[in-house]
Design an enzyme around this catalytic site. Structure first.
Site, short mmCIF file in Angstrom:
data_model
loop_
_atom_site.label_atom_id
_atom_site.label_comp_id
_atom_site.label_asym_id
_atom_site.label_seq_id
_atom_site.Cartn_x
_atom_site.Cartn_y
_atom_site.Cartn_z
N ASP A 47 0.88 -1.27 0.05
CA ASP A 47 -0.12 -0.18 -0.06
C ASP A 47 0.84 1.27 -0.11
O ASP A 47 1.57 1.60 0.83
CB ASP A 47 -0.97 0.03 1.19
CG ASP A 47 -1.67 1.12 1.20
OD1 ASP A 47 -2.86 1.17 0.66
OD2 ASP A 47 -1.39 2.21 1.80
N TYR A 52 3.11 9.83 -0.64
CA TYR A 52 4.12 9.28 0.20
C TYR A 52 5.70 9.57 -0.47
O TYR A 52 6.55 9.21 0.09
CB TYR A 52 4.05 7.70 0.41
CG TYR A 52 2.93 7.28 1.06
CD1 TYR A 52 2.08 8.34 1.80
CD2 TYR A 52 2.18 5.99 1.38
CE1 TYR A 52 0.64 8.10 2.28
CE2 TYR A 52 1.27 5.79 1.78
CZ TYR A 52 0.42 6.60 2.56
OH TYR A 52 -0.83 6.35 2.93
N HIS A 110 -7.56 9.28 -1.55
CA HIS A 110 -6.93 9.43 -0.31
C HIS A 110 -7.62 10.00 0.78
O HIS A 110 -7.65 9.51 1.65
CB HIS A 110 -5.54 10.19 -0.53
CG HIS A 110 -4.55 9.88 0.33
ND1 HIS A 110 -3.29 9.67 0.31
CD2 HIS A 110 -4.58 9.42 1.79
CE1 HIS A 110 -2.40 9.11 1.22
NE2 HIS A 110 -3.56 9.24 1.98
N1 LIG Z 1 -5.27 6.08 3.78
C1 LIG Z 1 -4.73 7.01 4.79
O1 LIG Z 1 -5.22 8.27 4.99
C2 LIG Z 1 -3.52 6.53 5.40
C3 LIG Z 1 -3.12 5.24 4.86
N2 LIG Z 1 -2.04 4.76 5.91
C4 LIG Z 1 -1.37 3.45 5.30
O2 LIG Z 1 -1.45 2.56 6.49
C5 LIG Z 1 -0.13 1.92 6.69
C6 LIG Z 1 -0.02 1.84 8.03
O3 LIG Z 1 -0.13 3.07 9.00
P1 LIG Z 1 1.11 3.88 9.64
O4 LIG Z 1 0.43 5.12 9.84
O5 LIG Z 1 2.25 3.62 9.00
O6 LIG Z 1 1.06 3.13 11.13
P2 LIG Z 1 1.13 1.81 11.91
O7 LIG Z 1 -0.04 1.60 12.61
O8 LIG Z 1 1.27 0.54 10.91
O9 LIG Z 1 2.41 1.87 12.65
C7 LIG Z 1 3.51 1.84 12.12
C8 LIG Z 1 4.58 2.48 13.25
O10 LIG Z 1 4.72 1.37 14.01
C9 LIG Z 1 6.28 0.60 14.18
N3 LIG Z 1 6.12 -0.67 14.10
C10 LIG Z 1 5.79 -1.57 13.03
N4 LIG Z 1 5.66 -2.78 13.69
C11 LIG Z 1 5.91 -2.95 14.78
C12 LIG Z 1 6.10 -4.03 15.84
N5 LIG Z 1 5.71 -5.12 15.48
N6 LIG Z 1 6.55 -3.64 17.09
C13 LIG Z 1 6.46 -2.39 17.57
N7 LIG Z 1 6.54 -1.19 16.42
C14 LIG Z 1 6.17 -1.33 15.16
C15 LIG Z 1 6.73 1.47 12.82
O11 LIG Z 1 8.30 1.61 13.01
P3 LIG Z 1 9.40 0.70 12.00
O12 LIG Z 1 8.82 1.16 10.57
O13 LIG Z 1 10.61 1.42 12.57
O14 LIG Z 1 9.41 -0.60 12.34
C16 LIG Z 1 5.98 2.50 12.61
O15 LIG Z 1 6.80 3.67 13.40
C17 LIG Z 1 0.76 3.19 6.14
O16 LIG Z 1 2.11 2.97 6.16
C18 LIG Z 1 -0.15 3.65 4.83
O17 LIG Z 1 0.38 2.66 3.80
C19 LIG Z 1 -1.68 5.30 7.13
C20 LIG Z 1 -2.33 6.33 7.44
C21 LIG Z 1 -3.19 7.02 6.76
O1 LIG Z 2 -0.58 8.40 5.46
C1 LIG Z 2 -1.31 9.06 5.10
O2 LIG Z 2 -1.77 8.27 4.34
C2 LIG Z 2 -2.00 10.35 5.39
O3 LIG Z 2 -2.88 10.57 4.61
C3 LIG Z 2 -1.51 11.36 6.26
O4 LIG Z 2 -2.62 12.00 6.78
C4 LIG Z 2 -0.74 11.09 7.27
O5 LIG Z 2 -1.53 9.58 7.94
C5 LIG Z 2 -0.65 11.80 8.48
O6 LIG Z 2 -0.54 11.48 9.45
C6 LIG Z 2 -0.38 13.41 8.13
O7 LIG Z 2 0.09 13.97 9.36
#
Ligand SMILES: NC(=O)C1=CN([C@@H]2O[C@H](COP(=O)(O)OP(=O)(O)OC[C@H]3O[C@@H](n4cnc5c(N)ncnc54)[C@H](OP(=O)(O)O)[C@@H]3O)[C@@H](O)[C@H]2O)C=CC1
Ligand SMILES: O=C(O)C(=O)[C@@H](O)[C@H](O)C(=O)CO
Length: 279
Positions: A47, A52, A110
C-alpha cells in the site's frame, strides 16, 4: 508460512487480509529491504500513495522481487492537490509510471476533499473502465461522504480504507460499509505503537505466546478486515504477519472492543484541517 486469507471484493477480485504499508518508508535501499522481507514473510499486498513520494522506490523493489505481477496486489491513491486541480487522470498516469506498472489492483481517493470528491469519483470510474485500476475505492470516507457518492454514481467503492485499531474500533462505520458491500481496510492498525504497552492485550497475548501488537492485529483480521501495518524492520514485518496460527475467543474479541477511546493517530492533512466532517 501460513496462507494469507483474502476478502472477496464487490467486483469479484480478492483483497489479501494482510499487506505492508509504506508511509514514511523512504529511499531505494529502505524500500527494497522492506519489500524483500515482506515477500519472504508471505506478504503480497503493498500500500502506497502518491503523497508518500515513494512510488518510484516501490516500483523498483517490486520489479526485482521475483513474484509474478498477477500474484501481487498493489494499491496507490490520488492526493488532494490533484483533486483540486482536476488533474486526477494525469496523476494516475504519473503514479503508474513511477510504479512501473500497467495497472494497479486498487486506486483510492486518499481523502474526501470537500467539493471535489464526487467529480474525483467519476474520474476513477473512467480509470476503472480503462482496465488500469482493477478496483477503485475510497479512504477516510465517513458515512455522509459515502451517501453523497451513492447519489451521483451507481459504482459502489470496493474498499474504504480507514484508521482502525483497538483504540478506535470504528464499529458504526464498519457496519455501514458491510451493509453496502464495501470492504474495510484498516490503516494505522498498530495505532502507530499506541497500544503496544496495554496490559489487557499483554494478558491475552501471554495465553497464546503473542505480543500485544500481534493481538491487536489479530483482532482486526478476525473481524474480517484487511490490515496494512507498516514497518521497515524485517523482524517486525515477520511478527506482524505471524497472527494466523491462533484464534481469539468471542469473549476476548468483545473485551478488546471495550478498549475504544476514539484515538486518531494518523493526522488529517493540513490542507483538510478545520473541515466539518459531518457534512
Ligand atoms: N489512507 C490514509 O489516509 C492512510 C493510510 N495509511 C497506510 O497504512 C499504513 C500503516 O499505517 P501507519 O500510519 O504507517 O501506522 P502503523 O499503525 O502501521 O504503525 C507504524 C509504526 O509502528 C512501528 N512498528 C511496526 N511494526 C511494529 C512492531 N511489530 N512492533 C513495534 N513497532 C512496530 C513502525 O516502525 P518501524 O517502521 O521502524 O518498524 C512505525 O513507526 C501506512 O504505512 C500507509 O500505507 C496510513 C495512514 C493514513
Ligand atoms: O499517511 C497517510 O496516508 C495520510 O493521509 C496522512 O494523513 C498521514 O497519515 C498523516 O498522519 C499526516 O499527518
Amino acid at each position: 508460512m501460513s496462507e494469507i486469507p483474502s476478502i472477496t471484493l464487490n467486483n469479484g477480485y480478492e483483497l489479501p487480509q494482510i499487506g505492508l504499508g509504506v508511509y514514511k518508508t523512504s529511499g531505494d535501499t529502505q524500500m527494497k529491504q522492506a519489500v524483500t522481507a515482506a515477500i519472504a514473510a508471505g506478504y503480497r499486498l503493498f500500500d502506497t500513495a502518491s503523497a508518500y513520494k515513494n512510488e518510484e522506490y516501490m516500483g523498483s523493489a517490486l520489479s526485482s522481487c521475483g513474484i509474478p505481477r498477477n500474484e501481487l496486489f498493489i494499491t496507490t491513491k490520488v492526493w488532494n492537490n490533484a483533486q483540486r486541480l482536476g488533474d486526477v487522470a494525469r496523476a494516475f498516469e504519473r503514479s503508474l509510471d513511477r510504479l512501473k506498472l500497467d495497472y494497479v489492483d486498487l486506486y483510492l481517493i486518499h481523502w474526501p476533499v470537500p467539493g471535489c470528491y464526487p467529480s474525483t469519483w467519476k474520474e476513477l470510474e473512467r480509470i476503472h473502465e480503462s482496465g488500469r485500476a482493477r478496483s477503485i475505492g475510497v479512504s477516510n470516507f465517513e458515512i455522509p461522504h459515502l451517501e453523497q457518492l451513492f447519489q451521483i454514481s451507481g459504482v459502489i467503492p470496493a474498499v474504504n480504507q480507514i484508521e482502525c485499531h483497538p483504540l478506535w474500533n470504528r464499529e458504526p462505520l464498519i457496519q455501514y460499509c458491510r451493509s453496502r458491500g464495501i470492504a474495510v481496510q484498516a490503516y494505522a492498525p498498530l495505532a502507530r505503537g499506541a497500544y503496544a504497552d496495554r496490559e489487557m492485550l499483554a494478558v491475552i497475548g501471554a495465553k497464546y505466546g503473542k505480543t500485544p501488537t500481534q493481538i491487536g492485529l489479530r483482532w482486526l483480521v478476525q473481524q474480517g478486515l484487511s490490515i496494512i501495518p507498516k514497518s521497515v524492520h524485517p523482524e517486525r514485518i515477520q511478527s506482524n504477519i505471524d497472527i494466523l496460527d491462533f484464534e481469539l475467543t468471542d469473549t476476548e474479541m468483545k473485551t478488546i472492543a471495550t478498549m475504544d477511546e476514539q484515538l486518531r493517530t494518523a493526522g488529517i492533512p493540513e490542507d483538510l484541517a478545520g473541515i466539518d466532517w459531518s457534512k
